[in-house]
Design a protein around this motif. Structure first.
Motif, PDB file in Angstrom:
ATOM      1  N   GLY A  27       0.822  -1.206   0.000  1.00 47.05           N
ATOM      2  CA  GLY A  27       0.000   0.000   0.000  1.00 47.05           C
ATOM      3  C   GLY A  27       0.856   1.255   0.000  1.00 47.05           C
ATOM      4  O   GLY A  27       0.548   2.231  -0.683  1.00 47.05           O
ATOM      5  N   ALA A  28       1.949   1.234   0.764  1.00 53.63           N
ATOM      6  CA  ALA A  28       2.855   2.392   0.798  1.00 53.63           C
ATOM      7  C   ALA A  28       3.527   2.581  -0.556  1.00 53.63           C
ATOM      8  O   ALA A  28       3.702   3.711  -1.014  1.00 53.63           O
ATOM      9  N   ALA A  29       3.899   1.489  -1.202  1.00 51.92           N
ATOM     10  CA  ALA A  29       4.529   1.584  -2.519  1.00 51.92           C
ATOM     11  C   ALA A  29       3.539   2.130  -3.551  1.00 51.92           C
ATOM     12  O   ALA A  29       3.907   2.945  -4.403  1.00 51.92           O
ATOM     13  N   LYS A  30       2.289   1.691  -3.465  1.00 50.17           N
ATOM     14  CA  LYS A  30       1.271   2.210  -4.382  1.00 50.17           C
ATOM     15  C   LYS A  30       1.075   3.711  -4.186  1.00 50.17           C
ATOM     16  O   LYS A  30       0.985   4.466  -5.146  1.00 50.17           O
ATOM     17  N   GLN A  31       1.010   4.127  -2.922  1.00 52.66           N
ATOM     18  CA  GLN A  31       0.818   5.545  -2.638  1.00 52.66           C
ATOM     19  C   GLN A  31       2.012   6.369  -3.099  1.00 52.66           C
ATOM     20  O   GLN A  31       1.856   7.460  -3.641  1.00 52.66           O
ATOM     21  N   ALA A  32       3.218   5.831  -2.918  1.00 53.95           N
ATOM     22  CA  ALA A  32       4.422   6.537  -3.371  1.00 53.95           C
ATOM     23  C   ALA A  32       4.422   6.678  -4.889  1.00 53.95           C
ATOM     24  O   ALA A  32       4.816   7.715  -5.428  1.00 53.95           O
ATOM     25  N   THR A  33       3.964   5.641  -5.587  1.00 49.22           N
ATOM     26  CA  THR A  33       3.882   5.698  -7.042  1.00 49.22           C
ATOM     27  C   THR A  33       2.868   6.756  -7.488  1.00 49.22           C
ATOM     28  O   THR A  33       3.136   7.542  -8.402  1.00 49.22           O
ATOM     29  N   ILE A  34       1.737   6.790  -6.836  1.00 48.81           N
ATOM     30  CA  ILE A  34       0.712   7.781  -7.163  1.00 48.81           C
ATOM     31  C   ILE A  34       1.232   9.190  -6.900  1.00 48.81           C
ATOM     32  O   ILE A  34       1.041  10.101  -7.711  1.00 48.81           O
ATOM     33  N   ASP A  35       1.932   9.368  -5.784  1.00 50.31           N
ATOM     34  CA  ASP A  35       2.495  10.679  -5.460  1.00 50.31           C
ATOM     35  C   ASP A  35       3.528  11.110  -6.502  1.00 50.31           C
ATOM     36  O   ASP A  35       3.579  12.280  -6.894  1.00 50.31           O
ATOM     37  N   SER A  36       4.363  10.171  -6.944  1.00 50.27           N
ATOM     38  CA  SER A  36       5.378  10.533  -7.939  1.00 50.27           C
ATOM     39  C   SER A  36       4.733  10.897  -9.270  1.00 50.27           C
ATOM     40  O   SER A  36       5.167  11.832  -9.945  1.00 50.27           O
ATOM     41  N   ILE A  37       3.699  10.195  -9.653  1.00 45.93           N
ATOM     42  CA  ILE A  37       2.991  10.515 -10.894  1.00 45.93           C
ATOM     43  C   ILE A  37       2.347  11.895 -10.789  1.00 45.93           C
ATOM     44  O   ILE A  37       2.414  12.693 -11.727  1.00 45.93           O
ATOM     45  N   ASN A  38       1.747  12.200  -9.629  1.00 46.71           N
ATOM     46  CA  ASN A  38       1.144  13.523  -9.444  1.00 46.71           C
ATOM     47  C   ASN A  38       2.190  14.623  -9.497  1.00 46.71           C
ATOM     48  O   ASN A  38       1.953  15.689 -10.063  1.00 46.71           O
ATOM     49  N   THR A  39       3.364  14.363  -8.927  1.00 46.43           N
ATOM     50  CA  THR A  39       4.439  15.357  -8.959  1.00 46.43           C
ATOM     51  C   THR A  39       4.912  15.589 -10.386  1.00 46.43           C
ATOM     52  O   THR A  39       5.119  16.737 -10.809  1.00 46.43           O
ATOM     53  N   ILE A  40       5.079  14.521 -11.140  1.00 45.47           N
ATOM     54  CA  ILE A  40       5.514  14.645 -12.531  1.00 45.47           C
ATOM     55  C   ILE A  40       4.466  15.389 -13.348  1.00 45.47           C
ATOM     56  O   ILE A  40       4.802  16.246 -14.170  1.00 45.47           O
ATOM     57  N   ASN A  41       3.192  15.100 -13.103  1.00 41.42           N
ATOM     58  CA  ASN A  41       2.133  15.807 -13.822  1.00 41.42           C
ATOM     59  C   ASN A  41       2.120  17.291 -13.470  1.00 41.42           C
ATOM     60  O   ASN A  41       1.855  18.132 -14.325  1.00 41.42           O
ATOM     61  N   THR A  42       2.418  17.622 -12.220  1.00 40.27           N
ATOM     62  CA  THR A  42       2.479  19.019 -11.805  1.00 40.27           C
ATOM     63  C   THR A  42       3.610  19.745 -12.527  1.00 40.27           C
ATOM     64  O   THR A  42       3.432  20.858 -13.035  1.00 40.27           O
ATOM     65  N   VAL A  43       4.785  19.105 -12.582  1.00 38.48           N
ATOM     66  CA  VAL A  43       5.926  19.699 -13.275  1.00 38.48           C
ATOM     67  C   VAL A  43       5.613  19.868 -14.754  1.00 38.48           C
ATOM     68  O   VAL A  43       5.918  20.898 -15.363  1.00 38.48           O
ATOM     69  N   LYS A  44       4.971  18.868 -15.330  1.00 34.11           N
ATOM     70  CA  LYS A  44       4.603  18.929 -16.746  1.00 34.11           C
ATOM     71  C   LYS A  44       3.627  20.078 -16.998  1.00 34.11           C
ATOM     72  O   LYS A  44       3.783  20.821 -17.970  1.00 34.11           O
ATOM     73  N   GLN A  45       2.642  20.247 -16.109  1.00 36.09           N
ATOM     74  CA  GLN A  45       1.669  21.321 -16.275  1.00 36.09           C
ATOM     75  C   GLN A  45       2.334  22.685 -16.133  1.00 36.09           C
ATOM     76  O   GLN A  45       2.025  23.615 -16.890  1.00 36.09           O
ATOM     77  N   GLN A  46       3.264  22.811 -15.187  1.00 39.67           N
ATOM     78  CA  GLN A  46       3.980  24.076 -15.027  1.00 39.67           C
ATOM     79  C   GLN A  46       4.794  24.400 -16.272  1.00 39.67           C
ATOM     80  O   GLN A  46       4.866  25.552 -16.702  1.00 39.67           O
ATOM     81  N   THR A  47       5.398  23.377 -16.847  1.00 41.88           N
ATOM     82  CA  THR A  47       6.178  23.570 -18.061  1.00 41.88           C
ATOM     83  C   THR A  47       5.278  24.020 -19.207  1.00 41.88           C
ATOM     84  O   THR A  47       5.611  24.953 -19.946  1.00 41.88           O
ATOM     85  N   LEU A  48       4.136  23.372 -19.352  1.00 46.72           N
ATOM     86  CA  LEU A  48       3.201  23.759 -20.410  1.00 46.72           C
ATOM     87  C   LEU A  48       2.675  25.176 -20.200  1.00 46.72           C
ATOM     88  O   LEU A  48       2.514  25.931 -21.161  1.00 46.72           O
ATOM     89  N   ASP A  49       2.423  25.547 -18.938  1.00 45.31           N
ATOM     90  CA  ASP A  49       1.961  26.897 -18.653  1.00 45.31           C
ATOM     91  C   ASP A  49       3.015  27.928 -19.035  1.00 45.31           C
ATOM     92  O   ASP A  49       2.697  28.976 -19.596  1.00 45.31           O
ATOM     93  N   SER A  50       4.284  27.627 -18.739  1.00 45.18           N
ATOM     94  CA  SER A  50       5.343  28.577 -19.091  1.00 45.18           C
ATOM     95  C   SER A  50       5.500  28.681 -20.606  1.00 45.18           C
ATOM     96  O   SER A  50       5.775  29.758 -21.137  1.00 45.18           O
ATOM     97  N   VAL A  51       5.310  27.560 -21.308  1.00 42.99           N
ATOM     98  CA  VAL A  51       5.378  27.593 -22.771  1.00 42.99           C
ATOM     99  C   VAL A  51       4.245  28.445 -23.327  1.00 42.99           C
ATOM    100  O   VAL A  51       4.454  29.269 -24.221  1.00 42.99           O
ATOM    101  N   ASN A  52       3.044  28.276 -22.799  1.00 44.33           N
ATOM    102  CA  ASN A  52       1.908  29.057 -23.276  1.00 44.33           C
ATOM    103  C   ASN A  52       2.097  30.544 -22.985  1.00 44.33           C
ATOM    104  O   ASN A  52       1.742  31.396 -23.803  1.00 44.33           O
ATOM    105  N   THR A  53       2.662  30.859 -21.829  1.00 40.65           N
ATOM    106  CA  THR A  53       2.933  32.256 -21.493  1.00 40.65           C
ATOM    107  C   THR A  53       3.948  32.846 -22.466  1.00 40.65           C
ATOM    108  O   THR A  53       3.789  33.979 -22.939  1.00 40.65           O
TER     109      THR A  53
END
Length: 147
Positions: A27-53
């Motif tokens: 369960g801890a490994a699953k949660q860590a995987t979900i957290d890492s995916i959310n972090t990567i998606n956040t970084v990706k969204q920030q990158t896309l926002d900066s590109v759009n700006t």
């Protein structure tokens, strides 16, 4: 003989019931995987926002240049010439954005392999994104100076 079998079965049942730590770690490994995916998606969204700006700022700059050039041209004052406007060529992603995305992906894979867990992948992804963005920014500034 029956007593020995009963004792072995009783011992096996208690041993099997005692090992509940594996489900907690899964369960801890699953949660860590979900957290890492959310972090990567956040970084990706920030990158896309900066590109759009950056694209919006570039479009504003081009529009202001176009308005200045048509107002100051001598043929526009005479009224006898026709002006044709062409669509500006789409540039696509900047080198900064490309570097950040490529660095994040590469860093996440390398961090996951080296760290052997999701925490390593998250750390590697963040470091890779930062390094890739910095490298891309250097390339962008060199291209801007060249032009």
């Amino acid at each position: 003989m029956k007593k020995v079998l009963c004792i072995l079965c009783f011992g096996a049942v208690f041993t099997a019931c005692k090992n509940n730590n594996s489900t907690d770690s899964i369960g801890a490994a699953k949660q860590a995987t979900i957290d890492s995916i959310n972090t990567i998606n956040t970084v990706k969204q920030q990158t896309l926002d900066s590109v759009n700006t950056a694209k919006a700022k570039e479009a504003e700059r081009r529009a202001s240049q176009a308005s200045r050039s048509t107002a100051s041209s001598p043929s526009a004052a005479s009224g006898s010439s026709t002006t044709t406007t062409t669509e500006p060529k789409k540039k696509g992603w900047s080198n900064t954005a490309k570097g950040a995305v490529i660095g994040a992906g590469t860093g996440a894979v390398a961090g996951g392999i080296i760290g052997k867990d999701a925490k390593g992948a998250v750390i590697g992804g963040l470091i890779g994104a930062g390094t890739g963005a910095a490298t891309g920014a250097i390339i962008d500034s060199k291209k801007k100076k060249k032009d």
